[in-house]
Write a protein that holds these residues in place. Structure first.
Motif, mmCIF file in Angstrom:
data_model
loop_
_atom_site.group_PDB
_atom_site.id
_atom_site.type_symbol
_atom_site.label_atom_id
_atom_site.label_comp_id
_atom_site.label_asym_id
_atom_site.label_seq_id
_atom_site.Cartn_x
_atom_site.Cartn_y
_atom_site.Cartn_z
ATOM 1 N N SER A 244 0.842 -1.197 0.000
ATOM 2 C CA SER A 244 0.000 0.000 0.000
ATOM 3 C C SER A 244 0.876 1.246 0.000
ATOM 4 O O SER A 244 2.102 1.153 0.211
ATOM 5 C CB SER A 244 -0.883 0.022 1.256
ATOM 6 N N GLY A 245 0.214 2.391 -0.163
ATOM 7 C CA GLY A 245 0.940 3.651 -0.152
ATOM 8 C C GLY A 245 1.539 3.959 1.210
ATOM 9 O O GLY A 245 2.703 4.351 1.321
ATOM 10 N N ALA A 246 0.736 3.783 2.252
ATOM 11 C CA ALA A 246 1.234 4.088 3.600
ATOM 12 C C ALA A 246 2.442 3.223 3.946
ATOM 13 O O ALA A 246 3.403 3.684 4.561
ATOM 14 C CB ALA A 246 0.117 3.880 4.626
ATOM 15 N N VAL B 190 5.438 4.622 2.395
ATOM 16 C CA VAL B 190 5.902 5.779 3.172
ATOM 17 C C VAL B 190 6.681 5.310 4.405
ATOM 18 O O VAL B 190 7.767 5.813 4.703
ATOM 19 C CB VAL B 190 4.711 6.680 3.572
ATOM 20 N N HIS C 101 0.145 11.482 3.249
ATOM 21 C CA HIS C 101 1.065 10.358 3.058
ATOM 22 C C HIS C 101 0.497 9.052 3.600
ATOM 23 O O HIS C 101 1.215 8.060 3.659
ATOM 24 C CB HIS C 101 2.411 10.670 3.711
ATOM 25 N N GLN D 37 0.406 8.833 -5.581
ATOM 26 C CA GLN D 37 -0.763 9.216 -6.389
ATOM 27 C C GLN D 37 -0.370 9.803 -7.756
ATOM 28 O O GLN D 37 -1.112 9.689 -8.717
ATOM 29 C CB GLN D 37 -1.638 10.227 -5.628
HETATM 30 N N1 PLP Z 1 0.753 9.001 -0.330
HETATM 31 C C1 PLP Z 1 -0.063 9.689 -1.142
HETATM 32 C C2 PLP Z 1 0.489 10.826 -1.944
HETATM 33 C C3 PLP Z 1 -1.424 9.364 -1.230
HETATM 34 O O1 PLP Z 1 -2.230 10.076 -2.026
HETATM 35 C C4 PLP Z 1 -1.906 8.285 -0.444
HETATM 36 C C5 PLP Z 1 -3.337 7.922 -0.502
HETATM 37 O O2 PLP Z 1 -4.181 8.624 -0.981
HETATM 38 C C6 PLP Z 1 -1.014 7.595 0.371
HETATM 39 C C7 PLP Z 1 0.300 7.975 0.414
HETATM 40 C C8 PLP Z 1 -1.502 6.453 1.211
HETATM 41 O O3 PLP Z 1 -1.783 5.356 0.397
HETATM 42 P P1 PLP Z 1 -2.675 4.149 0.966
HETATM 43 O O4 PLP Z 1 -4.058 4.659 1.116
HETATM 44 O O5 PLP Z 1 -2.531 3.083 -0.102
HETATM 45 O O6 PLP Z 1 -2.065 3.725 2.237
#
Ligand code: PLP
Length: 415
Positions: free
Chosen positions: A112-114, A117, A141, A228
């Protein structure tokens, strides 16, 4: 299952207050199937997807090439043994090294995005031996504890305080503010090339180059969060290519899975990766880099390039912005700005309630849209990059109708 039974299950077992919010926005039908830019409900109603799963659907829903790659891998081996080497994982890492700019060469895969990060923040601490992280006000983030510490919106942060120590936030797009906050004990500056959830904010073209210079001068890493903006969304494969800035760590997720699989990646330089050498298990993930997700990632990148979708995002983005600005000109009392880069577009309203009512009006006109998480006055227009001109016209006509209806409603209330 009837729609009411489904709502009840969400209310009883998932998130009761979310049900109320989603219903208020006008999305009160269950989804069933999807293809390209269209999502169909169980009753067969077709919605034009201008939200794209919050930026996941660059290739649209169920792109045949990604579906085929994932199906083929499903029949071979979906998940890894975790001790034997896997070709799909290695090939995706190689492809990312090829298509990312500069000397970005190594990848850590997550889901995932988080998580991307979190990986980036940990690597920055490890590689620099420092703990201070600077991020931006209104930046987004993710919502795990480390990622939330970088996220710049109090409404999401305050209920979970105290967060990870050592984080501070500076205004986005302001290199002077970063210069004032920067010192030789900073591990990293983490920033989105375009603030997406912050209301689609595109910084001046000299911002990232100045940021890069500041980080280098102070020995801090530059982490670009392209979760994103990555994979063609802004008109280049990676948004940092607009300014030629190469980060030390590039974070990806969302569209990397081709709209079919969840996957995230931390892509870094050999210099950063050196810090992992003493212990290869310092950072790990059971599902990260699984062959099913990596097969989707390879197909996603190859398809984006083969179908010229970066260029398409740039052209269609310009077209949509021009048409949306015409709607703004017609309703200046409702819409204060239309801006964006490629097909990451924000329509800013003069008041949050006008944006909310317009989203409901879009839903009535069978267009999926939502506001940006950190800026509720802004409706994002973030369709698949494969959107056709006819579909773009449909979206603009729906927005025009929804704004007109909103203003009539507001006018009636004010009278
Ligand atoms: N970073 C950015 C720039 C995002 O837009 C998002 C989610 O919208 C995230 C991190 C987090 O991603 P996730 O929802 O997959 O954890």
């Amino acid at each position: 299952m009837t729609t009411d039974q489904l709502f009840e299950l969400y209310e009883r077992h998932l998130n009761p207050s979310l049900v109320a919010l989603v219903k208020f926005m006008g999305f009160n039908a269950p989804e069933a199937t999807a293809e390209g830019c269209v999502v169909r409900t169980t009753e067969g109603t077709e919605y034009l997807d201008c939200l794209g799963g919050f930026g996941v659907m660059c290739l649209g829903h169920r792109h045949p090439k990604v579906v085929a790659a994932v199906k083929a891998q499903l029949d071979r081996m979906p998940l890894s043994s975790r001790v034997l080497f896997n070709e799909q994982t290695a090939r995706l890492a190689q492809l990312l090294a090829e298509v990312t700019p500069g000397d970005l060469q190594f990848s850590f895969f997550c889901n995932s995005g988080a998580e991307a990060v979190e990986g980036g923040l940990k690597l920055a601490r490890l590689a620099t031996g420092r703990t201070r992280i600077i991020s931006t006000e209104n930046g987004f983030h993710g919502k795990t504890l480390g990622a939330l510490s970088a996220t710049g919106r109090e409404v999401f942060r305050a209920p979970f305080a105290p967060l990870v120590p050592g984080f501070s936030h500076v205004p986005f797009g302001d290199a002077d503010a970063l210069a004032a906050a920067m010192s030789d004990d900073v591990a990293a500056f983490i920033v989105e090339p375009v603030q997406a959830e912050g209301g689609v904010r595109v910084p001046a073209s000299d911002y990232l180059p100045r940021v890069r210079e500041l980080c280098t001068r102070h020995g801090a890493l530059l982490i670009l969060d392209e979760v994103q903006t990555g994979l063609g969304r802004t008109g280049k494969l990676f948004a940092c290519e607009h300014t030629g800035v190469v980060p030390d760590l590039l974070l990806l997720a969302k569209a990397l899975g081709g709209g079919v699989m969840p996957i995230g990646a931390v892509v870094g330089t050999p210099a950063v990766w050196k810090s992992l050498e003493p212990n290869p298990l310092l950072h790990s993930s059971t599902f990260g880099g699984n062959p099913l997700a990596c097969a989707a990632g390879i197909a996603a990148i190859e398809t984006t390039l083969a179908e010229g979708l970066c260029e398409r995002a740039a052209t269609m983005g310009e077209l949509l912005v021009t048409k949306l600005r015409a709607v703004q000109a017609e309703f200046p009392q409702a819409i204060s700005d239309v801006r964006g880069q490629g097909l990451l577009i924000g329509v800013e309203f003069t008041h949050e309630d006008l944006a909310g009512l317009t989203i409901a009006g879009l839903a009535q006109r069978h267009v999926l849209a939502a506001y940006t998480l950190n800026q509720p006055t802004v409706i994002r227009i973030e369709p698949p990059l494969i959107i056709t001109e006819a579909q773009a016209d449909q979206a603009v006509a729906a927005l025009r109708g929804a704004v007109a209806q909103t203003m009539e409603l507001v006018g009636d209330i004010e009278e």
